[in-house]
Design a protein around this motif. Structure first.
Motif, PDB file in Angstrom:
ATOM      1  N   GLU A 113      12.871  28.997  69.623  1.00 43.98           N
ATOM      2  CA  GLU A 113      11.885  28.313  70.451  1.00 43.98           C
ATOM      3  C   GLU A 113      11.632  29.058  71.763  1.00 43.98           C
ATOM      4  O   GLU A 113      10.512  29.080  72.259  1.00 43.98           O
ATOM      5  N   ASN A 114      12.678  29.660  72.329  1.00 44.45           N
ATOM      6  CA  ASN A 114      12.525  30.414  73.581  1.00 44.45           C
ATOM      7  C   ASN A 114      11.757  31.712  73.371  1.00 44.45           C
ATOM      8  O   ASN A 114      11.000  32.138  74.238  1.00 44.45           O
ATOM      9  N   ILE A 115      11.955  32.346  72.238  1.00 46.29           N
ATOM     10  CA  ILE A 115      11.325  33.634  71.960  1.00 46.29           C
ATOM     11  C   ILE A 115       9.884  33.463  71.479  1.00 46.29           C
ATOM     12  O   ILE A 115       9.023  34.287  71.770  1.00 46.29           O
ATOM     13  N   LEU A 116       9.615  32.386  70.768  1.00 46.60           N
ATOM     14  CA  LEU A 116       8.322  32.202  70.123  1.00 46.60           C
ATOM     15  C   LEU A 116       7.115  32.317  71.055  1.00 46.60           C
ATOM     16  O   LEU A 116       6.156  33.019  70.712  1.00 46.60           O
ATOM     17  N   PRO A 117       7.101  31.678  72.232  1.00 43.07           N
ATOM     18  CA  PRO A 117       5.912  31.824  73.097  1.00 43.07           C
ATOM     19  C   PRO A 117       5.631  33.274  73.497  1.00 43.07           C
ATOM     20  O   PRO A 117       4.473  33.713  73.473  1.00 43.07           O
ATOM     21  N   GLN A 118       6.680  34.022  73.843  1.00 44.56           N
ATOM     22  CA  GLN A 118       6.489  35.438  74.204  1.00 44.56           C
ATOM     23  C   GLN A 118       5.965  36.213  73.007  1.00 44.56           C
ATOM     24  O   GLN A 118       5.025  37.004  73.121  1.00 44.56           O
ATOM     25  N   LEU A 151       4.389  35.153  70.272  1.00 44.21           N
ATOM     26  CA  LEU A 151       3.011  34.802  69.926  1.00 44.21           C
ATOM     27  C   LEU A 151       2.019  35.336  70.952  1.00 44.21           C
ATOM     28  O   LEU A 151       0.939  35.798  70.585  1.00 44.21           O
ATOM     29  N   GLY A 152       2.398  35.286  72.229  1.00 42.83           N
ATOM     30  CA  GLY A 152       1.519  35.818  73.268  1.00 42.83           C
ATOM     31  C   GLY A 152       1.237  37.297  73.080  1.00 42.83           C
ATOM     32  O   GLY A 152       0.081  37.742  73.147  1.00 42.83           O
ATOM     33  N   VAL A 153       2.275  38.062  72.827  1.00 45.97           N
ATOM     34  CA  VAL A 153       2.095  39.504  72.634  1.00 45.97           C
ATOM     35  C   VAL A 153       1.322  39.776  71.349  1.00 45.97           C
ATOM     36  O   VAL A 153       0.425  40.630  71.327  1.00 45.97           O
ATOM     37  N   ILE A 154       1.612  39.037  70.285  1.00 52.58           N
ATOM     38  CA  ILE A 154       0.890  39.232  69.032  1.00 52.58           C
ATOM     39  C   ILE A 154      -0.604  38.927  69.214  1.00 52.58           C
ATOM     40  O   ILE A 154      -1.460  39.651  68.709  1.00 52.58           O
ATOM     41  N   LYS A 161      21.468  24.878  65.441  1.00 53.41           N
ATOM     42  CA  LYS A 161      20.783  24.327  66.608  1.00 53.41           C
ATOM     43  C   LYS A 161      20.580  25.402  67.684  1.00 53.41           C
ATOM     44  O   LYS A 161      19.509  25.505  68.286  1.00 53.41           O
ATOM     45  N   LYS A 162      21.630  26.225  67.912  1.00 54.55           N
ATOM     46  CA  LYS A 162      21.507  27.313  68.889  1.00 54.55           C
ATOM     47  C   LYS A 162      20.465  28.339  68.438  1.00 54.55           C
ATOM     48  O   LYS A 162      19.681  28.840  69.251  1.00 54.55           O
ATOM     49  N   ALA A 163      20.465  28.652  67.152  1.00 57.01           N
ATOM     50  CA  ALA A 163      19.486  29.606  66.622  1.00 57.01           C
ATOM     51  C   ALA A 163      18.073  29.063  66.785  1.00 57.01           C
ATOM     52  O   ALA A 163      17.147  29.794  67.151  1.00 57.01           O
ATOM     53  N   TRP A 164      17.888  27.772  66.539  1.00 58.50           N
ATOM     54  CA  TRP A 164      16.568  27.164  66.695  1.00 58.50           C
ATOM     55  C   TRP A 164      16.115  27.207  68.150  1.00 58.50           C
ATOM     56  O   TRP A 164      14.954  27.489  68.438  1.00 58.50           O
ATOM     57  N   LYS A 165      17.049  26.915  69.074  1.00 51.63           N
ATOM     58  CA  LYS A 165      16.724  26.983  70.509  1.00 51.63           C
ATOM     59  C   LYS A 165      16.298  28.399  70.899  1.00 51.63           C
ATOM     60  O   LYS A 165      15.327  28.580  71.639  1.00 51.63           O
TER      61      LYS A 165
END
Length: 159
Positions: A37-42, A44-47, A30-34
């Protein structure tokens, strides 16, 4: 093949962990998923930004600006861009690989990545607050100079 081995090893270790303590393993997942989720927007934005830039800028232009033939001017440009950019490490290395594949030089990318990781122009106000102006400026200046040393060493080793 290496990916298959690594994913297989992680899967086996996860199963062992789940067997030993189900609740801790579930909590860790659950912590890894959180975190994901926190890292994904940054990420994807940079990519997306990098993808758009690479589609607009052809490899020849990248080669001219930060390719091997750009020499120390390209190293300085790369180092300055790295120093003022705030990108997490997990994005910086794939970005560096994409730039290398599209015509960037090894020395230039070494300067970019090392200044990106070590110099924090954007974070200077926070750093001054905790460490003081003198130490912050000294650390950032030395890190900026060190990015050129890294570029020189990488340039000699790779070429």
């Amino acid at each position: 093949m290496t990916n298959v081995v690594l994913y297989g090893a992680v899967g086996i270790i996860l199963l062992i962990s789940f067997y030993k303590d189900k609740s801790k393993t579930k909590m860790a997942l659950k912590k890894a998923w959180k975190a994901f989720e926190n890292i994904l927007p940054q990420f994807l934005g940079v990519i997306v930004i990098v993808g758009v830039m690479l589609s607009l800028i052809d490899p020849e232009t990248i080669g001219i600006l930060v390719g091997n033939q750009s020499g120390w001017v390209g190293v300085i440009l790369s180092s300055v861009i790295g120093a003022i950019t705030l990108i997490p490490g997990f994005v910086a290395f794939p970005l560096a690989a994409l730039l290398l594949q599209n015509g960037a030089g090894v020395m230039q990318i070494a300067a970019f990545v090392s200044s990106l990781m070590m110099v924090g122009v954007v974070t200077i106000p926070v750093e001054i607050k905790y460490f003081g102006k003198k130490l912050t400026l000294l650390r950032n200046t030395l890190a900026f100079i060190f990015s050129f040393i890294v570029a020189l060493i990488i340039g000699r080793v790779v070429q």
